[in-house]
Design a protein around this motif. Structure first.
Motif, PDB file in Angstrom:
ATOM      1  N   ALA A  82      -5.590 -28.364  -9.071  1.00  0.00           N
ATOM      2  CA  ALA A  82      -5.931 -27.220  -8.224  1.00  0.00           C
ATOM      3  C   ALA A  82      -5.025 -27.181  -7.004  1.00  0.00           C
ATOM      4  N   ASP A  83      -4.801 -25.990  -6.478  1.00  0.00           N
ATOM      5  CA  ASP A  83      -3.862 -25.821  -5.365  1.00  0.00           C
ATOM      6  C   ASP A  83      -4.247 -26.657  -4.151  1.00  0.00           C
ATOM      7  N   ASP A  84      -5.540 -26.667  -3.807  1.00  0.00           N
ATOM      8  CA  ASP A  84      -5.947 -27.419  -2.618  1.00  0.00           C
ATOM      9  C   ASP A  84      -5.773 -28.917  -2.815  1.00  0.00           C
ATOM     10  N   ASP A  85      -5.988 -29.397  -4.048  1.00  0.00           N
ATOM     11  CA  ASP A  85      -5.796 -30.825  -4.324  1.00  0.00           C
ATOM     12  C   ASP A  85      -4.313 -31.190  -4.260  1.00  0.00           C
ATOM     13  N   LYS A  86      -3.449 -30.336  -4.794  1.00  0.00           N
ATOM     14  CA  LYS A  86      -2.005 -30.585  -4.704  1.00  0.00           C
ATOM     15  C   LYS A  86      -1.557 -30.617  -3.246  1.00  0.00           C
ATOM     16  N   GLU A  87      -2.052 -29.678  -2.473  1.00  0.00           N
ATOM     17  CA  GLU A  87      -1.677 -29.619  -1.064  1.00  0.00           C
ATOM     18  C   GLU A  87      -2.090 -30.889  -0.335  1.00  0.00           C
ATOM     19  N   THR A  88      -3.300 -31.354  -0.594  1.00  0.00           N
ATOM     20  CA  THR A  88      -3.793 -32.569   0.058  1.00  0.00           C
ATOM     21  C   THR A  88      -2.983 -33.782  -0.360  1.00  0.00           C
ATOM     22  N   LEU A  89      -2.740 -33.927  -1.664  1.00  0.00           N
ATOM     23  CA  LEU A  89      -1.971 -35.069  -2.163  1.00  0.00           C
ATOM     24  C   LEU A  89      -0.557 -35.085  -1.580  1.00  0.00           C
ATOM     25  N   GLU A  90       0.080 -33.921  -1.516  1.00  0.00           N
ATOM     26  CA  GLU A  90       1.438 -33.851  -0.987  1.00  0.00           C
ATOM     27  C   GLU A  90       1.456 -34.113   0.514  1.00  0.00           C
ATOM     28  N   LYS A  91       0.464 -33.603   1.226  1.00  0.00           N
ATOM     29  CA  LYS A  91       0.378 -33.815   2.674  1.00  0.00           C
ATOM     30  C   LYS A  91       0.187 -35.290   2.997  1.00  0.00           C
ATOM     31  N   GLU A  92      -0.534 -36.001   2.119  1.00  0.00           N
ATOM     32  CA  GLU A  92      -0.781 -37.432   2.321  1.00  0.00           C
ATOM     33  C   GLU A  92       0.348 -38.305   1.779  1.00  0.00           C
ATOM     34  N   GLY A  93       1.416 -37.682   1.285  1.00  0.00           N
ATOM     35  CA  GLY A  93       2.559 -38.438   0.776  1.00  0.00           C
ATOM     36  C   GLY A  93       2.288 -39.149  -0.524  1.00  0.00           C
ATOM     37  N   LYS A  94       1.391 -38.590  -1.328  1.00  0.00           N
ATOM     38  CA  LYS A  94       0.987 -39.253  -2.564  1.00  0.00           C
ATOM     39  C   LYS A  94       1.634 -38.665  -3.818  1.00  0.00           C
ATOM     40  N   VAL A  95       2.640 -37.831  -3.643  1.00  0.00           N
ATOM     41  CA  VAL A  95       3.326 -37.230  -4.795  1.00  0.00           C
ATOM     42  C   VAL A  95       4.812 -37.538  -4.702  1.00  0.00           C
ATOM     43  N   THR A  96       5.367 -38.114  -5.779  1.00  0.00           N
ATOM     44  CA  THR A  96       6.786 -38.469  -5.798  1.00  0.00           C
ATOM     45  C   THR A  96       7.419 -38.019  -7.107  1.00  0.00           C
ATOM     46  N   GLU A  97       8.519 -37.288  -6.987  1.00  0.00           N
ATOM     47  CA  GLU A  97       9.342 -36.996  -8.158  1.00  0.00           C
ATOM     48  C   GLU A  97      10.343 -38.142  -8.304  1.00  0.00           C
ATOM     49  N   THR A  98      10.411 -38.734  -9.494  1.00  0.00           N
ATOM     50  CA  THR A  98      11.279 -39.890  -9.661  1.00  0.00           C
ATOM     51  C   THR A  98      11.916 -39.959 -11.039  1.00  0.00           C
ATOM     52  N   GLU A  99      13.177 -40.311 -11.061  1.00  0.00           N
ATOM     53  CA  GLU A  99      13.889 -40.506 -12.318  1.00  0.00           C
ATOM     54  C   GLU A  99      13.356 -41.723 -13.078  1.00  0.00           C
ATOM     55  N   LYS A 100      12.584 -42.553 -12.413  1.00  0.00           N
ATOM     56  CA  LYS A 100      12.058 -43.751 -13.084  1.00  0.00           C
ATOM     57  C   LYS A 100      11.195 -43.391 -14.286  1.00  0.00           C
ATOM     58  N   ILE A 101      10.554 -42.221 -14.249  1.00  0.00           N
ATOM     59  CA  ILE A 101       9.690 -41.813 -15.362  1.00  0.00           C
ATOM     60  C   ILE A 101      10.249 -40.572 -16.066  1.00  0.00           C
ATOM     61  N   ALA A 102      11.521 -40.255 -15.814  1.00  0.00           N
ATOM     62  CA  ALA A 102      12.162 -39.146 -16.522  1.00  0.00           C
ATOM     63  C   ALA A 102      12.284 -39.468 -18.006  1.00  0.00           C
ATOM     64  N   GLU A 103      12.557 -38.435 -18.800  1.00  0.00           N
ATOM     65  CA  GLU A 103      12.701 -38.661 -20.227  1.00  0.00           C
ATOM     66  C   GLU A 103      13.929 -39.510 -20.514  1.00  0.00           C
ATOM     67  N   TRP A 104      13.904 -40.180 -21.657  1.00  0.00           N
ATOM     68  CA  TRP A 104      15.036 -40.986 -22.122  1.00  0.00           C
ATOM     69  C   TRP A 104      16.305 -40.130 -22.045  1.00  0.00           C
ATOM     70  N   GLY A 105      17.396 -40.701 -21.549  1.00  0.00           N
ATOM     71  CA  GLY A 105      18.669 -39.985 -21.511  1.00  0.00           C
ATOM     72  C   GLY A 105      19.308 -40.001 -22.895  1.00  0.00           C
ATOM     73  N   TYR A 106      19.275 -38.872 -23.590  1.00  0.00           N
ATOM     74  CA  TYR A 106      19.712 -38.838 -24.981  1.00  0.00           C
ATOM     75  C   TYR A 106      21.225 -38.707 -25.161  1.00  0.00           C
ATOM     76  N   GLY A 107      21.938 -38.377 -24.097  1.00  0.00           N
ATOM     77  CA  GLY A 107      23.396 -38.336 -24.177  1.00  0.00           C
ATOM     78  C   GLY A 107      23.912 -37.416 -25.270  1.00  0.00           C
ATOM     79  N   ASP A 108      24.689 -37.969 -26.202  1.00  0.00           N
ATOM     80  CA  ASP A 108      25.293 -37.179 -27.279  1.00  0.00           C
ATOM     81  C   ASP A 108      24.254 -36.540 -28.194  1.00  0.00           C
ATOM     82  N   TYR A 109      23.023 -37.022 -28.131  1.00  0.00           N
ATOM     83  CA  TYR A 109      22.005 -36.559 -29.068  1.00  0.00           C
ATOM     84  C   TYR A 109      21.109 -35.470 -28.495  1.00  0.00           C
TER      85      TYR A 109
END
Length: 233
Positions: A82-109
């Motif tokens: 929900a929008d209000d929950d996202k706003e609260t989580l982001e305001k509290e610094g609890k949301v991180t975008e990270t390559e650590k959990i990105a999809e496998w790098g498939y390269g040529d495939y």
């Protein structure tokens, strides 16, 4: 009989909804594709059932949400919460975008089907003794199994930093990972301390949610929650 594992922190694995390539079986790493209308419905349905106050994934009990930087993962987070929950989580610094959990790098495939990858590797003189196995062989021009292992292990260390001191529910510190089919299944292997090439058949539907935790309230005993108890009043 009391629940011996009550209060143990959990890690929720939230796979993004269906895209055109995931629907067709094409390997989708860094290519940015939006969710299909069906994919949006998948995420909205699971989000309505299990995300929200008093529900299985309760935003007030989250220590952090880690999201893959790919647009399909970010759209999934946006739809599930929900929008209000996202706003609260982001305001509290609890949301991180990270390559650590990105999809496998498939390269040529990237954008290919499994049989096309195997045919390409055969043309290149590979896999003469054993057929291609991404968990063992990785991807030409992309990530090796060890590279994926290293970044997932780093994320697991981050998660332990939130949860290790709260094994008996001293502080609510559930974690949500919003990511992809391959990277989340790879995460399960590393969570359980299996090598990436360990044979462990797993399925996670688009828009679906899996759950990991710990046995015996022990951070050194990672576990899969095969059955989930839902909150009740």
């Amino acid at each position: 009989m009391p629940d011996k594992d009550a209060g143990t922190p959990r890690v929720f694995l939230y796979r993004h909804g269906q895209t055109e390539w995931s629907q067709n079986g094409k390997y989708t790493g860094k290519t940015e594709l939006p969710l299909l209308p069906e994919g949006r419905k998948q995420v909205l349905a699971s989000g309505k059932l299990i995300v929200g106050h008093g529900k299985l994934i309760d935003p007030t009990k989250l220590a952090h949400v880690f999201i893959s930087p790919r647009e399909r993962a970010k759209e999934t987070f946006d739809l599930a919460f929900a929008d209000d929950d996202k706003e609260t989580l982001e305001k509290e610094g609890k949301v991180t975008e990270t390559e650590k959990i990105a999809e496998w790098g498939y390269g040529d495939y990237e954008g290919m089907l499994t049989h096309e990858i195997k045919a390409l590797r055969k043309e290149r003189g590979l896999d003469k003794e054993k057929g291609w196995d991404i968990w063992r062989d990785g991807c030409e021009g992309g990530e090796s199994a060890q590279e994926v292992t290293d970044r997932l292990d780093s994320l697991i260390e981050d998660i332990h930093s939130f949860q290790a001191a709260n094994m008996h529910g001293e502080k609510a510190c559930d974690i949500v990972l919003v990511a992809h089919g391959h990277s989340l299944r790879a995460f399960v292997k590393r969570w359980l301390k299996y090598p990436m090439d360990f044979s462990l058949q797993m399925m996670l539907e688009p828009g679906g949610v899996g759950v990991l935790s710990y046995a015996h309230h022990n951070v050194n005993e990672p576990a899969v929650m095969v059955g989930i108890g839902f909150p009740y009043e």
